[in-house]
Design a protein around this motif. Structure first.
Motif, mmCIF file in Angstrom:
data_model
loop_
_atom_site.group_PDB
_atom_site.id
_atom_site.type_symbol
_atom_site.label_atom_id
_atom_site.label_comp_id
_atom_site.label_asym_id
_atom_site.label_seq_id
_atom_site.Cartn_x
_atom_site.Cartn_y
_atom_site.Cartn_z
ATOM 1 N N LEU A 16 -9.421 -6.800 -5.166
ATOM 2 C CA LEU A 16 -8.950 -5.825 -4.197
ATOM 3 C C LEU A 16 -9.709 -4.525 -4.398
ATOM 4 C CD1 LEU A 16 -6.704 -7.985 -3.956
ATOM 5 C CD2 LEU A 16 -5.217 -6.111 -3.278
ATOM 6 N N ALA A 17 -10.087 -3.908 -3.288
ATOM 7 C CA ALA A 17 -10.895 -2.698 -3.340
ATOM 8 C C ALA A 17 -10.450 -1.742 -2.248
ATOM 9 C CB ALA A 17 -12.371 -3.058 -3.155
ATOM 10 N N LYS A 18 -10.778 -0.465 -2.440
ATOM 11 C CA LYS A 18 -10.419 0.562 -1.470
ATOM 12 C C LYS A 18 -11.677 1.338 -1.091
ATOM 13 C CE LYS A 18 -6.402 2.721 -1.961
ATOM 14 N NZ LYS A 18 -5.496 2.139 -0.986
ATOM 15 N N ALA A 23 -15.329 -2.730 -17.969
ATOM 16 C CA ALA A 23 -14.447 -3.798 -17.487
ATOM 17 C C ALA A 23 -14.989 -4.364 -16.178
ATOM 18 C CB ALA A 23 -13.043 -3.263 -17.288
ATOM 19 N N LEU A 24 -15.021 -5.705 -16.101
ATOM 20 C CA LEU A 24 -15.492 -6.372 -14.878
ATOM 21 C C LEU A 24 -14.378 -6.569 -13.878
ATOM 22 C CD1 LEU A 24 -17.875 -9.213 -16.084
ATOM 23 C CD2 LEU A 24 -18.455 -7.167 -14.794
ATOM 24 N N LEU A 25 -13.282 -7.113 -14.327
ATOM 25 C CA LEU A 25 -12.155 -7.431 -13.457
ATOM 26 C C LEU A 25 -10.895 -6.843 -14.060
ATOM 27 C CD1 LEU A 25 -13.038 -11.181 -12.935
ATOM 28 C CD2 LEU A 25 -13.372 -9.349 -11.275
ATOM 29 N N GLU A 26 -10.172 -6.119 -13.241
ATOM 30 C CA GLU A 26 -8.911 -5.538 -13.684
ATOM 31 C C GLU A 26 -7.868 -5.752 -12.593
ATOM 32 O OE1 GLU A 26 -9.479 -1.962 -16.506
ATOM 33 O OE2 GLU A 26 -10.754 -1.562 -14.777
ATOM 34 N N PRO A 27 -6.597 -5.735 -12.970
ATOM 35 C CA PRO A 27 -5.542 -6.002 -11.978
ATOM 36 C C PRO A 27 -5.176 -4.787 -11.123
ATOM 37 C CG PRO A 27 -4.584 -5.779 -14.143
ATOM 38 C CD PRO A 27 -6.075 -5.682 -14.324
ATOM 39 N N HIS A 28 -6.178 -3.993 -10.761
ATOM 40 C CA HIS A 28 -5.957 -2.882 -9.837
ATOM 41 C C HIS A 28 -7.192 -2.722 -8.957
ATOM 42 C CE1 HIS A 28 -8.509 -0.246 -12.258
ATOM 43 N NE2 HIS A 28 -7.867 -0.682 -13.297
ATOM 44 N N PRO A 29 -7.064 -2.043 -7.821
ATOM 45 C CA PRO A 29 -8.176 -1.944 -6.876
ATOM 46 C C PRO A 29 -9.400 -1.228 -7.437
ATOM 47 C CG PRO A 29 -6.121 -1.350 -5.812
ATOM 48 C CD PRO A 29 -5.839 -1.443 -7.290
ATOM 49 N N VAL A 30 -10.554 -1.689 -6.989
ATOM 50 C CA VAL A 30 -11.845 -1.084 -7.298
ATOM 51 C C VAL A 30 -12.138 -0.065 -6.198
ATOM 52 C CG1 VAL A 30 -14.328 -1.578 -7.436
ATOM 53 C CG2 VAL A 30 -12.672 -3.220 -8.330
ATOM 54 N N THR A 31 -12.723 1.067 -6.551
ATOM 55 C CA THR A 31 -13.128 2.054 -5.553
ATOM 56 C C THR A 31 -14.534 1.715 -5.069
ATOM 57 O OG1 THR A 31 -11.771 3.767 -6.569
ATOM 58 C CG2 THR A 31 -13.564 4.504 -5.142
ATOM 59 N N ALA A 67 -0.387 2.587 -0.406
ATOM 60 C CA ALA A 67 -1.188 2.540 -1.634
ATOM 61 C C ALA A 67 -0.476 1.835 -2.800
ATOM 62 C CB ALA A 67 -1.634 3.944 -2.039
ATOM 63 N N PRO A 68 0.798 2.119 -3.088
ATOM 64 C CA PRO A 68 1.460 1.397 -4.182
ATOM 65 C C PRO A 68 1.569 -0.110 -3.914
ATOM 66 C CG PRO A 68 2.698 3.379 -3.628
ATOM 67 C CD PRO A 68 1.655 3.195 -2.571
ATOM 68 N N ALA A 69 1.791 -0.494 -2.661
ATOM 69 C CA ALA A 69 1.870 -1.919 -2.316
ATOM 70 C C ALA A 69 0.517 -2.589 -2.517
ATOM 71 C CB ALA A 69 2.346 -2.088 -0.878
ATOM 72 N N PHE A 70 -0.565 -1.890 -2.186
ATOM 73 C CA PHE A 70 -1.901 -2.452 -2.373
ATOM 74 C C PHE A 70 -2.190 -2.624 -3.869
ATOM 75 C CE2 PHE A 70 -6.562 -2.648 -2.078
ATOM 76 C CZ PHE A 70 -6.701 -3.546 -1.030
ATOM 77 N N ASP A 71 -1.772 -1.651 -4.665
ATOM 78 C CA ASP A 71 -1.920 -1.770 -6.129
ATOM 79 C C ASP A 71 -1.144 -2.981 -6.649
ATOM 80 O OD1 ASP A 71 -3.493 0.500 -6.207
ATOM 81 O OD2 ASP A 71 -1.886 1.809 -6.912
ATOM 82 N N GLN A 72 0.072 -3.156 -6.157
ATOM 83 C CA GLN A 72 0.897 -4.287 -6.581
ATOM 84 C C GLN A 72 0.267 -5.610 -6.151
ATOM 85 O OE1 GLN A 72 4.955 -4.093 -5.234
ATOM 86 N NE2 GLN A 72 5.515 -6.011 -6.221
ATOM 87 N N ALA A 73 -0.280 -5.649 -4.943
ATOM 88 C CA ALA A 73 -0.953 -6.867 -4.465
ATOM 89 C C ALA A 73 -2.176 -7.173 -5.327
ATOM 90 C CB ALA A 73 -1.356 -6.720 -3.002
ATOM 91 N N GLY A 127 -2.794 -1.964 9.973
ATOM 92 C CA GLY A 127 -1.420 -1.512 9.802
ATOM 93 C C GLY A 127 -0.952 -1.653 8.377
ATOM 94 N N ALA A 128 -0.025 -0.802 7.994
ATOM 95 C CA ALA A 128 0.518 -0.817 6.636
ATOM 96 C C ALA A 128 1.295 -2.113 6.404
ATOM 97 C CB ALA A 128 1.417 0.391 6.408
ATOM 98 N N LYS A 129 1.133 -2.678 5.225
ATOM 99 C CA LYS A 129 1.786 -3.933 4.845
ATOM 100 C C LYS A 129 2.446 -3.773 3.486
ATOM 101 C CE LYS A 129 -0.303 -6.109 8.271
ATOM 102 N NZ LYS A 129 0.269 -5.701 9.513
ATOM 103 N N SER A 130 3.448 -4.593 3.233
ATOM 104 C CA SER A 130 4.074 -4.639 1.911
ATOM 105 C C SER A 130 3.180 -5.458 0.980
ATOM 106 C CB SER A 130 5.454 -5.277 1.987
ATOM 107 O OG SER A 130 5.325 -6.659 2.305
#
Length: 145
Positions: free
Chosen positions: A92-94, A35-43, A76-82, A129-132
């Motif tokens: 989005l990546a981590k 998969a090239l692009l998925e709706p969750h963060p890349v490591t 982490a859950p907010a970043f996944d949602q974003a 800082g942590a964000k929603s």
């Protein structure tokens, strides 16, 4: 948006051309078929950081975090949602700063969580800082114009 853009395969680092209209169909890598692009963060790691940041046609928002950081874990859950919200316009990546200290040092990451938006391989914006999820999406969109 252009007719096509480049997407770096997170598995094999091959650069693939993608048509924006095909993002929702889940494009796969021409080389490894992952998969090239998925709706969750890349490591991101030292092995793929420079390729993903430097060769991606889409902007890349990186969450620099650490496993010992309570705000990082809480966000982490907010970043996944974003990632799902921004899917198709931003990757989005981590990056775990504890595991990848050289990259964190190179980019002068002084605290976690820190989010850095890259465009064309260069840092475009930074926030700490942590964000929603909604704050992350709004902040990212405000720096894309």
């Amino acid at each position: 948006m252009p007719d096509t853009f480049h997407a770096v395969c997170p598995a094999c680092l091959a650069v693939n051309r993608v048509e924006p209209g095909k993002i929702v169909q889940g494009p796969t890598c021409g080389k490894c078929h992952g998969a090239l692009l998925e709706p969750h963060p890349v490591t991101l790691t030292a092995a793929n950081f420079d390729a993903v940041i430097g060769k991606s046609g889409l902007p890349v928002l990186v969450d620099f975090w650490a496993p010992w950081c309570a705000p990082c874990r809480a966000m982490a859950p907010a970043f996944d949602q974003a990632a799902a919200t921004l899917f198709g316009t931003v990757i989005l990546a981590k990056l775990d700063t504890q595991e990848e200290q050289d990259i964190a040092d190179r980019l002068h990451i002084q605290g976690v969580p820190t989010m850095v938006l890259f465009r064309g391989g260069r840092e475009a914006a930074r926030v700490s800082g942590a964000k929603s999820a909604s704050d992350l999406a709004a902040w990212t969109r405000s720096h894309l114009g």
